[in-house]
Enzyme design. Structure first.
Site, PDB file in Angstrom:
ATOM      1  N   CYS A   3       4.358 -28.744  -5.929  1.00  0.00           N
ATOM      2  CA  CYS A   3       5.328 -27.718  -6.256  1.00  0.00           C
ATOM      3  C   CYS A   3       5.266 -26.413  -5.904  1.00  0.00           C
ATOM      4  O   CYS A   3       3.962 -25.956  -6.105  1.00  0.00           O
ATOM      5  CB  CYS A   3       5.736 -27.699  -7.935  1.00  0.00           C
ATOM      6  SG  CYS A   3       6.664 -26.469  -8.358  1.00  0.00           S
ATOM      7  N   HIS A  94      11.602 -26.349  -9.090  1.00  0.00           N
ATOM      8  CA  HIS A  94      11.020 -25.563 -10.414  1.00  0.00           C
ATOM      9  C   HIS A  94      11.977 -24.642 -10.793  1.00  0.00           C
ATOM     10  O   HIS A  94      12.072 -23.607 -10.202  1.00  0.00           O
ATOM     11  CB  HIS A  94       9.330 -25.044 -10.023  1.00  0.00           C
ATOM     12  CG  HIS A  94       8.651 -24.680 -11.271  1.00  0.00           C
ATOM     13  ND1 HIS A  94       7.297 -24.852 -11.416  1.00  0.00           N
ATOM     14  CD2 HIS A  94       8.868 -23.777 -12.113  1.00  0.00           C
ATOM     15  CE1 HIS A  94       6.796 -24.275 -12.242  1.00  0.00           C
ATOM     16  NE2 HIS A  94       7.970 -23.536 -12.962  1.00  0.00           N
ATOM     17  N   HIS A  96      14.072 -21.627 -11.874  1.00  0.00           N
ATOM     18  CA  HIS A  96      13.982 -20.406 -11.559  1.00  0.00           C
ATOM     19  C   HIS A  96      15.118 -19.662 -11.929  1.00  0.00           C
ATOM     20  O   HIS A  96      16.371 -20.198 -11.571  1.00  0.00           O
ATOM     21  CB  HIS A  96      13.037 -20.054 -10.434  1.00  0.00           C
ATOM     22  CG  HIS A  96      14.010 -20.655  -9.068  1.00  0.00           C
ATOM     23  ND1 HIS A  96      13.776 -21.960  -8.965  1.00  0.00           N
ATOM     24  CD2 HIS A  96      15.059 -20.297  -8.302  1.00  0.00           C
ATOM     25  CE1 HIS A  96      14.573 -22.472  -7.983  1.00  0.00           C
ATOM     26  NE2 HIS A  96      15.225 -21.184  -7.495  1.00  0.00           N
TER      27      HIS A  96
HETATM   28  P1  AMP Z   1      16.662 -21.588  -4.758  1.00  0.00           P
HETATM   29  O1  AMP Z   1      17.207 -21.608  -3.535  1.00  0.00           O
HETATM   30  O2  AMP Z   1      17.683 -21.358  -5.798  1.00  0.00           O
HETATM   31  O3  AMP Z   1      15.713 -22.951  -5.132  1.00  0.00           O
HETATM   32  O4  AMP Z   1      15.691 -20.492  -4.618  1.00  0.00           O
HETATM   33  C1  AMP Z   1      14.375 -20.560  -4.099  1.00  0.00           C
HETATM   34  C2  AMP Z   1      13.765 -18.998  -3.908  1.00  0.00           C
HETATM   35  O5  AMP Z   1      12.592 -19.164  -3.609  1.00  0.00           O
HETATM   36  C3  AMP Z   1      14.630 -18.582  -2.697  1.00  0.00           C
HETATM   37  O6  AMP Z   1      15.328 -17.248  -2.976  1.00  0.00           O
HETATM   38  C4  AMP Z   1      13.370 -18.461  -1.563  1.00  0.00           C
HETATM   39  O7  AMP Z   1      13.590 -17.135  -0.933  1.00  0.00           O
HETATM   40  C5  AMP Z   1      12.325 -18.142  -2.821  1.00  0.00           C
HETATM   41  N1  AMP Z   1      10.873 -18.356  -2.116  1.00  0.00           N
HETATM   42  C6  AMP Z   1      10.499 -19.444  -1.445  1.00  0.00           C
HETATM   43  N2  AMP Z   1       9.297 -19.265  -1.196  1.00  0.00           N
HETATM   44  C7  AMP Z   1       8.818 -18.374  -2.027  1.00  0.00           C
HETATM   45  C8  AMP Z   1       7.363 -17.439  -2.017  1.00  0.00           C
HETATM   46  N3  AMP Z   1       6.323 -18.275  -1.497  1.00  0.00           N
HETATM   47  N4  AMP Z   1       7.466 -16.429  -2.647  1.00  0.00           N
HETATM   48  C9  AMP Z   1       8.256 -15.854  -3.113  1.00  0.00           C
HETATM   49  N5  AMP Z   1       9.861 -16.416  -3.161  1.00  0.00           N
HETATM   50  C10 AMP Z   1       9.763 -17.749  -2.674  1.00  0.00           C
END
Ligand code: AMP
Length: 110
Positions: A3, A94, A96
């Protein structure tokens, strides 16, 4: 468990921390969709909204209030979103909350 956000919590992947308490961690989205784009996550692994218990929701929403004030978006307003499942376009499994603000957002949400 493979994850991404658990790895961020473990410090295996770097993140820009915005807020932390015993149960919640928040960091800047790597691909910001607004001047302020913070991801707020529970420290325990919960896949999505459907699996979230009320105590964790309360903790996450208390963090939203604190972070909104800290980021200077409380007065002008902001948006929170939690994508869930395929149709919701959830890409990280996960739980968010996206907190978006710092500018006038689009009126459309889908
Ligand atoms: P979701 O599409 O709602 O699952 O959002 C996942 C979010 O995680 C997206 O907006 C990505 O830009 C963000 N994300 C992915 N990898 C990272 C990372 N390493 N650090 C910060 N944000 C990330």
């Amino acid at each position: 468990m493979d994850c991404l956000f658990c790895k961020i919590l473990a410090g295996e992947i770097p993140s820009q921390k915005v807020y932390e308490d015993d149960n919640v961690y928040a960091f800047r989205d790597i691909n910001p969709q607004a001047p302020v784009h913070v991801l707020i996550i529970p420290k325990k692994h919960i896949a999505n909204v459907l699996e979230c218990d009320l105590q964790t929701w309360t903790q996450l929403l208390q963090a939203v209030q604190t972070i909104a004030a800290q980021e200077g978006v409380a007065e002008d307003g902001f948006r929170i979103i939690s994508n869930c499942g395929d149709n919701g376009c959830q890409s990280v499994h996960h739980l968010h909350i996206h907190l978006l603000g710092g500018a006038k957002l689009r009126e459309t949400m889908a």
